[in-house]
Design a protein around this motif. Structure first.
Motif, PDB file in Angstrom:
ATOM      1  N   THR A  77      21.853  34.408 -59.685  1.00  0.00           N
ATOM      2  CA  THR A  77      21.114  33.215 -60.093  1.00  0.00           C
ATOM      3  C   THR A  77      19.785  33.572 -60.757  1.00  0.00           C
ATOM      4  OG1 THR A  77      20.034  33.036 -57.934  1.00  0.00           O
ATOM      5  CG2 THR A  77      22.114  31.842 -58.233  1.00  0.00           C
ATOM      6  N   GLY A  78      19.496  34.865 -60.861  1.00  0.00           N
ATOM      7  CA  GLY A  78      18.215  35.300 -61.420  1.00  0.00           C
ATOM      8  C   GLY A  78      18.171  35.207 -62.928  1.00  0.00           C
ATOM      9  N   ASN A  79      16.976  35.417 -63.448  1.00  0.00           N
ATOM     10  CA  ASN A  79      16.740  35.418 -64.887  1.00  0.00           C
ATOM     11  C   ASN A  79      16.582  36.871 -65.321  1.00  0.00           C
ATOM     12  OD1 ASN A  79      16.160  34.708 -67.463  1.00  0.00           O
ATOM     13  ND2 ASN A  79      14.178  33.772 -67.019  1.00  0.00           N
ATOM     14  N   PHE A  80      17.471  37.344 -66.171  1.00  0.00           N
ATOM     15  CA  PHE A  80      17.494  38.751 -66.551  1.00  0.00           C
ATOM     16  C   PHE A  80      17.102  38.926 -68.009  1.00  0.00           C
ATOM     17  CE2 PHE A  80      20.164  38.388 -62.889  1.00  0.00           C
ATOM     18  CZ  PHE A  80      19.917  39.546 -62.169  1.00  0.00           C
ATOM     19  N   PRO A  81      16.480  40.066 -68.342  1.00  0.00           N
ATOM     20  CA  PRO A  81      16.085  40.285 -69.738  1.00  0.00           C
ATOM     21  C   PRO A  81      17.248  40.656 -70.649  1.00  0.00           C
ATOM     22  CG  PRO A  81      15.413  42.152 -68.383  1.00  0.00           C
ATOM     23  CD  PRO A  81      15.977  41.106 -67.459  1.00  0.00           C
ATOM     24  N   ASN A  88      27.793  45.708 -66.584  1.00  0.00           N
ATOM     25  CA  ASN A  88      26.422  46.049 -66.225  1.00  0.00           C
ATOM     26  C   ASN A  88      25.878  45.266 -65.024  1.00  0.00           C
ATOM     27  OD1 ASN A  88      25.714  43.503 -67.139  1.00  0.00           O
ATOM     28  ND2 ASN A  88      24.432  44.220 -68.811  1.00  0.00           N
ATOM     29  N   SER A  89      26.672  44.382 -64.460  1.00  0.00           N
ATOM     30  CA  SER A  89      26.139  43.507 -63.415  1.00  0.00           C
ATOM     31  C   SER A  89      25.644  44.281 -62.190  1.00  0.00           C
ATOM     32  CB  SER A  89      27.174  42.460 -62.999  1.00  0.00           C
ATOM     33  OG  SER A  89      28.315  43.068 -62.434  1.00  0.00           O
ATOM     34  N   MET A  96      17.097  44.440 -60.264  1.00  0.00           N
ATOM     35  CA  MET A  96      16.396  43.207 -59.881  1.00  0.00           C
ATOM     36  C   MET A  96      16.061  43.189 -58.400  1.00  0.00           C
ATOM     37  SD  MET A  96      16.534  39.859 -58.463  1.00  0.00           S
ATOM     38  CE  MET A  96      18.194  39.346 -58.346  1.00  0.00           C
ATOM     39  N   ILE A  97      17.002  43.563 -57.562  1.00  0.00           N
ATOM     40  CA  ILE A  97      16.756  43.545 -56.114  1.00  0.00           C
ATOM     41  C   ILE A  97      15.697  44.581 -55.743  1.00  0.00           C
ATOM     42  CG2 ILE A  97      17.802  43.985 -53.859  1.00  0.00           C
ATOM     43  CD1 ILE A  97      20.432  42.827 -55.056  1.00  0.00           C
ATOM     44  N   LEU A  98      15.785  45.752 -56.348  1.00  0.00           N
ATOM     45  CA  LEU A  98      14.772  46.783 -56.096  1.00  0.00           C
ATOM     46  C   LEU A  98      13.382  46.289 -56.510  1.00  0.00           C
ATOM     47  CD1 LEU A  98      14.132  49.672 -55.204  1.00  0.00           C
ATOM     48  CD2 LEU A  98      14.568  50.397 -57.566  1.00  0.00           C
ATOM     49  N   ALA A 151      16.187  47.781 -67.290  1.00  0.00           N
ATOM     50  CA  ALA A 151      17.241  46.803 -67.589  1.00  0.00           C
ATOM     51  C   ALA A 151      17.776  46.987 -69.009  1.00  0.00           C
ATOM     52  CB  ALA A 151      16.708  45.374 -67.395  1.00  0.00           C
ATOM     53  N   TYR A 152      16.883  47.281 -69.960  1.00  0.00           N
ATOM     54  CA  TYR A 152      17.341  47.497 -71.335  1.00  0.00           C
ATOM     55  C   TYR A 152      18.058  48.838 -71.490  1.00  0.00           C
ATOM     56  CZ  TYR A 152      15.370  43.329 -73.404  1.00  0.00           C
ATOM     57  OH  TYR A 152      15.132  42.033 -73.753  1.00  0.00           O
ATOM     58  N   ILE A 153      17.613  49.837 -70.772  1.00  0.00           N
ATOM     59  CA  ILE A 153      18.285  51.145 -70.863  1.00  0.00           C
ATOM     60  C   ILE A 153      19.701  51.061 -70.316  1.00  0.00           C
ATOM     61  CG2 ILE A 153      18.283  53.483 -69.880  1.00  0.00           C
ATOM     62  CD1 ILE A 153      15.208  53.419 -70.101  1.00  0.00           C
ATOM     63  N   TYR A 154      19.888  50.344 -69.215  1.00  0.00           N
ATOM     64  CA  TYR A 154      21.194  50.271 -68.550  1.00  0.00           C
ATOM     65  C   TYR A 154      21.943  48.979 -68.852  1.00  0.00           C
ATOM     66  CZ  TYR A 154      19.595  54.342 -66.048  1.00  0.00           C
ATOM     67  OH  TYR A 154      19.136  55.591 -65.729  1.00  0.00           O
ATOM     68  N   ARG A 155      21.735  48.428 -70.015  1.00  0.00           N
ATOM     69  CA  ARG A 155      22.447  47.190 -70.356  1.00  0.00           C
ATOM     70  C   ARG A 155      23.841  47.512 -70.738  1.00  0.00           C
ATOM     71  NH1 ARG A 155      19.773  45.743 -76.177  1.00  0.00           N
ATOM     72  NH2 ARG A 155      19.164  47.845 -76.512  1.00  0.00           N
TER      73      ARG A 155
END
Length: 155
Positions: A77-81, A88-89, A96-98, A151-155
């Motif tokens: 339910t979060g907002n991701f970049p 990639n989920s 995000m959790i970290l 997040a962008y590196i591991y998309r």
């Protein structure tokens, strides 16, 4: 590996909240009737209130802990970049959790520092914060930026 890191951060965050509550409860009886409730950027109090305001930060910390707990339990339910896909989920949720657990840790350390300074200032107007309050802002900013870059590196 992720669950170990999350467990360590959960325990650390819980211990920080417990420490904040114990510190507040032990110091409460000794506090004067008026304590500082707000500080300016130089660390000088600019607002005072009744000593019952000493419980504001412990209550906020408990609320944040519960809120962050439920957010971390439902990361979808979060907002991701980046766009979340099946591929990639798991990595994105881990980041995000970290970040959420780490930010909570920083906020709780900030609360402990403010509470300590409030109590010490209540007894001695010459006291200084152990850690300057503005030091926490770069740590929070850098943490968020690192999570966005990851997040962008591991998309």
């Amino acid at each position: 590996m992720g669950s170990v890191i999350f467990t360590v951060l959960d325990i650390l965050n819980f211990l920080l909240i417990l420490l904040l509550w114990i510190y507040t409860l032990r110091a409460y009886k000794k506090l004067p009737e008026k304590i500082p409730t707000h500080f300016d950027f130089e660390g000088k109090p600019d607002h005072f209130g009744k000593k019952r305001f000493a419980f504001l930060l412990p209550i906020l910390s408990a609320i944040f802990y519960v809120a962050f707990f439920f957010i971390a339990k439902n990361p979808e339910t979060g907002n991701f970049p980046v766009e979340i896909t099946d591929n990639n989920s798991s990595v994105q949720f881990f980041i995000m959790i970290l970040l959420m657990k780490w930010l909570l840790c920083l906020v709780l350390l900030l609360f402990l520092n403010i509470q300590d300074y409030t109590f010490r200032y209540s007894f001695n107007a010459d006291s200084k914060a152990r850690v300057h309050i503005l030091i926490f802002i770069p740590f929070i900013f850098i943490s968020v930026m690192a999570a966005i870059i990851a997040a962008y590196i591991y998309r």
